[in-house]
Design an enzyme around this catalytic site. Structure first.
Site, PDB file in Angstrom:
ATOM      1  CG  HIS A   1     -24.833  -7.139 -10.274  1.00 48.64           C
ATOM      2  ND1 HIS A   1     -24.514  -6.885 -11.409  1.00 48.64           N
ATOM      3  CD2 HIS A   1     -24.895  -5.858  -9.578  1.00 48.64           C
ATOM      4  CE1 HIS A   1     -24.469  -5.795 -12.355  1.00 48.64           C
ATOM      5  NE2 HIS A   1     -25.072  -5.536 -11.242  1.00 48.64           N
TER       6      HIS A   1
ATOM      7  NE  ARG B 200     -24.206   3.529 -10.227  1.00 51.09           N
ATOM      8  CZ  ARG B 200     -24.365   4.678  -9.273  1.00 51.09           C
ATOM      9  NH1 ARG B 200     -22.698   3.970  -8.696  1.00 51.09           N
ATOM     10  NH2 ARG B 200     -24.978   5.483  -9.036  1.00 51.09           N
ATOM     11  CB  THR B 201     -25.924  -1.869 -14.005  1.00 49.99           C
ATOM     12  OG1 THR B 201     -25.415  -1.766 -13.170  1.00 49.99           O
ATOM     13  CG2 THR B 201     -25.396  -3.652 -15.223  1.00 49.99           C
TER      14      THR B 201
ATOM     15  CE  LYS C 216     -47.503  -5.015 -23.657  1.00 47.83           C
ATOM     16  NZ  LYS C 216     -46.016  -4.383 -24.685  1.00 47.83           N
TER      17      LYS C 216
ATOM     18  NE  ARG D 121     -29.410  -4.385 -12.873  1.00 47.62           N
ATOM     19  CZ  ARG D 121     -29.012  -3.631 -11.868  1.00 47.62           C
ATOM     20  NH1 ARG D 121     -29.875  -2.768 -12.077  1.00 47.62           N
ATOM     21  NH2 ARG D 121     -27.886  -4.086 -11.510  1.00 47.62           N
TER      22      ARG D 121
END
Lengths: 308, 422, 189
Positions: free
Chosen positions: A132, A54-55, A82, A104
């Site tokens: 956020h 969504r974001t 990694k 994010r």
């Protein structure tokens, strides 16, 4: 404004300016040609170390409607697995000549740290349980469209505060705009040190949702994760709903036309009853279109002008 | 090569000359053919002893080796360090302990005394071969699972009992994993709540310290508490000592000064275990060091390769460098301390706790010549890039510290001359 | 964050401020433009006046009133913001945008008359044409300005001009309108 990492980065004026630009951007959504050339030639990378359809799509459309070149990189699990450091990972991406980095990450503070390593403008799309900011902006913008000025209005934020970046950004944004904020959660889901924090920041805390709801001008429900039960935060879903859920009965406690927000995704039946989610006063879908407008405004203000 | 050290202020008290013979012992007659070191204006201390160092070899030689760690130690005025066992592989056998000891001797700059793991592989369940490690050439007497807590009370009890047979001691990294798990990284309080960082509450340390002193009393054993960081832990240790319980404790230089507020910018340089605490706890551990509740300063020198720190805060490695700056920090922070006090907490007590008979001795004929000569009032600004360590995770960068190690003498050999490796 | 509202500067004390148009001159010019528009367009049907922020907006409204007075029927009027279409966004701090408000009938198949106070380099009008292209498809686009001061950098010309004002590049042409500045005049300094 070079980055948007935290609501703290913005003055009250800057927040209102973003809202004004967002209102203009909102109109673009209704046009036939959903395009503005303001960010033509700019490159924006959505770097998501945590899943979010969504974001991420909201930022992607926002960038594209402003004519920016938008690239999505799903970096989930990349660096730590990694052995590449987070710094190396973001520098490698930005070395391609990236103007804006929307990030994010599951770790609190990641956006702040990344902003110190890269030249690009950094937008925090959610870092761990820290902040956020675009969510808080779109929530306040949506509420302001319904209530007019937020000055003196009483907003209740209810749910798992400890693990919520939406709460942390929202409490700052709403108090900055002059709203009275009361947060409601069971004691185990209140962040440590909230007594001192709320006293200093000027918001209130309560364990009693039934006392707070009748006085609220707006209600913001936060998502509760079922995994919290295994961390001994609360005993069962039903106990949570009975104690802190926005049930059908509790809808009746609200003053008329009090908007109900939820950042999504919703656990229907847990923190919010289906009836509440679908009630006429629910602004959940409007939050989505507001989100797009706010993100367009943020990208415009960070990337259209000369380097801040 | 024999040495004559002239005009040194011994422990900051009396000015005298020190004579070192070819065998590296302090003697009362000026030896022939000696090199002269002019120590006018310098304070002489017994060589510093670090109860808690991470030398990373074997396993992470990119971050530090026994050689480079020894170099950093010598620069810091140390003549002995205890090398913690959480290497790869873990030092939990006589063979691995002996290997570390041999590498220390090859480097030849400080006594590298290996610490043995308490449990096999640091797994917390089965005892490691404590006796065999003690009988090895490394002569291990201090055991620790540092990095991890010996959290099972039954295992801790057995370890405390077992080491009595040879005068060993368990150094406990106190962290109850059910109260502060592996992701806990910021003192649990208002700041961790605001920043959204997993909290590490003080009680996670205190409940273990309280348990362990009771176990020590019950078993009649000695226990040592590593890196004490909270006021509550200090209270427990103070009470335990008043009861006659055989407990000793150490504190790191960073916990004597740095506070949790430094985490506001999410800089992993300040990520350490146990975490930096609020000012009340810093004040409490300082007072405890002053009144003897805490016996020693131990660096917990924890080198990390840059890429292990350049992660998001919660993912970054825990630990800070400390060997080269410890003396400066203690001198700067503990402003009521005499040089004799500093020698007590940084050399005499640690040597006694670790059972290192040749270290921490009086600066008098008959002692081995482990001496550090310090410019007591020089001010230095810490430059993290000017370091003998292979790593750069230095929390003191840019700070001014009082006092400077000028020369270090290890068993009669000058290891550091004019602040640089000899 | 966005630069402050672009304010036309007050003339500095060491430069003589010469009034080129006073309030009555402005009114007469707008009246003449209104009649020219009606003549050229053969009436006011399908005419849409769009004022360019900032001072083009009150000018468009005044012209609309004058046309309505003559024709006896209201004229479609709106506002056009061209900030997002400027070619100089990158070289300045982020500019704040203004409202774009099209009249209810839209602009498709209409004759759109862009109204602005000063025509100078022509870049604002180029941006306005691009903005219009994303908003619809007018049948024709015309330009009405109060003052044309020359020094075009693009091949753009006005269809209706209140006053031709040849000027040196170093000179400042200031338009003040009562709706925005409290008085009506055009000065050069």
């Amino acid at each position: 404004m070079k980055h948007l990492l935290s609501i703290d980065d913005l003055s009250t004026d800057e927040v209102q300016q973003l809202f004004e630009t967002a209102a203009d951007m909102h109109d673009v959504q209704r046009r036939e040609v959903k395009k503005l050339p303001a960010l033509r030639g700019r490159t924006v990378v959505n770097m998501f170390f945590e899943d979010s359809t969504r974001t991420r799509s909201s930022f992607e459309i926002a960038g594209k409607w402003l004519s920016a070149d938008v690239i999505n990189i799903s970096a989930k699990g990349s660096s730590t697995s990694k052995g590449e450091s987070l710094r190396d990972t973001v520098l490698t991406v930005c070395a391609m000549g990236v103007d804006g980095l929307v990030i994010r990450h599951p770790a609190s503070g990641a956006a702040v740290q990344v902003s110190e390593w890269v030249d690009a403008a950094v937008v925090n799309a959610g870092d761990g349980t820290h902040e956020h900011p675009t969510q808080a902006l779109l929530d306040a913008y949506t509420l302001q469209r319904h209530l007019g000025s937020l000055e003196g209005r009483h907003v209740a934020i209810i749910g798992d505060l400890t693990h919520s970046r939406v709460f942390r950004s929202n409490v700052q944004c709403l108090t900055k705009l002059g709203a009275r904020v009361t947060v409601v959660a069971p004691p185990t889901l209140m962040p440590s040190g909230i007594g001192a924090w709320s006293a200093a920041a000027g918001f209130e805390t309560s364990y009693d949702i039934d006392a707070v709801l009748p006085e609220a001008d707006a209600v913001m429900m936060l998502r509760v994760q079922r995994e919290r039960m295994s961390g001994a935060f609360f005993p069962s879903a039903r106990e949570y709903t009975v104690g802190y859920g926005l049930t059908r009965n509790r809808l009746a406690l609200l003053k008329p036309d009090v908007p109900i927000c939820h950042p999504g995704p919703m656990n229907r039946g847990l923190e919010i009853a289906a009836d509440a989610a679908d009630a006429a006063q629910s602004v959940v879908l409007e939050q989505v279109s507001s989100g797009l407008a706010i993100r367009m405004a943020v990208l415009y203000h960070l990337l259209a002008g000369e380097e801040a | 090569m024999a040495l004559v050290i002239t005009g040194a202020s011994l422990l900051g008290e009396t000015t005298a000359d020190l004579y070192v013979d070819d065998a590296g012992m302090l003697v009362d007659e000026q030896p022939a053919g000696a090199e002269t070191i002019d120590a006018d204006g310098l304070v002489a201390l017994p060589g510093l002893v670090d109860l808690h160092t991470h030398l990373r070899e074997p396993g992470r030689e990119d971050a530090e080796t026994i050689l480079t760690g020894s170099q950093a130690a010598a620069i810091g005025g140390y003549t002995a360090v205890l090398a913690m066992a959480n290497t790869t592989p873990v030092t939990d056998t006589a063979e691995s302990a002996t290997r570390v000891w041999e590498l220390g001797r090859e480097a030849g700059l400080v006594d590298v005394q290996p610490v043995g793991a308490v449990t096999r592989g640091l797994g917390g369940e089965e005892l490691a071969e404590l006796g065999l490690m003690n009988r090895s050439r490394a002569g291990v007497t201090v055991f620790s699972d540092d990095g991890k807590c010996v959290h099972d009370a039954r295992v801790m009890r057995r370890a405390l009992e077992y080491v009595k047979a040879f005068g060993g001691v368990v150094s406990q990294h106190a962290q109850d994993p059910t109260l502060a798990g592996s992701s806990a990284c910021c003192h649990e309080g208002e700041l961790s709540g605001r920043l959204g960082l997993p909290g590490w509450p003080g009680i996670a340390e205190e409940v273990i310290v309280a348990r362990d002193v009771m176990l020590a009393r019950h078993t009649g054993s000695r226990v040592h508490v590593a890196h004490v960081s909270t006021a509550g832990s200090v209270e427990v240790v103070r009470w335990a000592k008043a009861q006659g319980i055989d407990v000793t404790a150490e504190v790191t230089p960073h916990h004597l000064l740095l506070t949790t507020d430094l985490l506001t910018g999410y800089d992993p340089t300040f990520k350490v275990n146990p975490p930096l605490r609020p000012q009340e706890d810093v004040d409490a551990v300082r007072a405890a060091l002053a009144d003897g509740t805490i016996d020693a300063v131990a660096t917990d020198h924890a080198p990390h390769a840059r890429h292990d720190k350049e992660h998001a805060f919660v993912d970054a490695a825990f630990g800070m460098l400390g060997l080269e700056t410890a003396l400066g920090v203690v001198r700067t922070v503990m402003d009521d301390f005499t040089w004799a006090d500093i020698a007590r907490v940084m050399s005499v007590n640690p040597a006694r706790i670790a059972g290192l008979g040749s270290q921490g001795q009086a600066l008098a004929p008959g002692s081995p010549a482990h001496v550090v000569l310090v410019d007591p009032d020089a001010t230095t600004t810490v430059d993290r890039d000017a370091s003998a360590s292979l790593s750069r995770n230095n929390p003191w960068h840019g700070r001014s510290l009082t006092s400077r190690v000028v020369h270090t003498v290890y068993g009669g050999r000058v290891t550091v001359r004019d602040g640089a490796l000899a | 964050m966005p630069a402050p509202e672009e304010a036309l500067p007050e003339s500095t004390s060491d430069r003589a401020d010469r009034t080129v148009l006073d309030a009555r001159d402005i009114s007469r010019a707008l009246t003449r433009i209104s009649h020219e528009l009606l003549e050229r367009n053969k009436g006011a049907t399908d005419l849409v006046l769009l004022g360019l922020h900032t001072r083009g907006v009150p000018l468009a409204r005044r012209i609309a009133e004058k046309i309505a007075a003559v024709e006896g029927a209201p004229v479609a009027v709106g506002e056009l913001d061209v900030t997002m279409y400027r070619d100089d966004l990158r070289s300045q701090p982020t500019r704040r945008a203004h409202k774009t408000a099209l009249p209810p009938g839209g602009i498709d198949k209409k004759v759109v008359v862009l109204v602005d106070d000063v025509l100078f380099s022509g870049r604002t009008i180029r941006a306005a044409l691009d903005a219009l292209a994303d908003l619809g498809r007018p049948s024709a686009v015309r330009l009405a300005v109060l003052v044309d001061r020359g020094h075009r950098e693009l091949p753009i010309r006005a269809d209706h001009v209140g006053k031709n004002l040849p000027s040196a590049l170093a000179e400042r042409v200031s338009v003040r309108l009562s709706e925005v500045d409290g008085s009506d005049e055009v000065t050069i300094s």
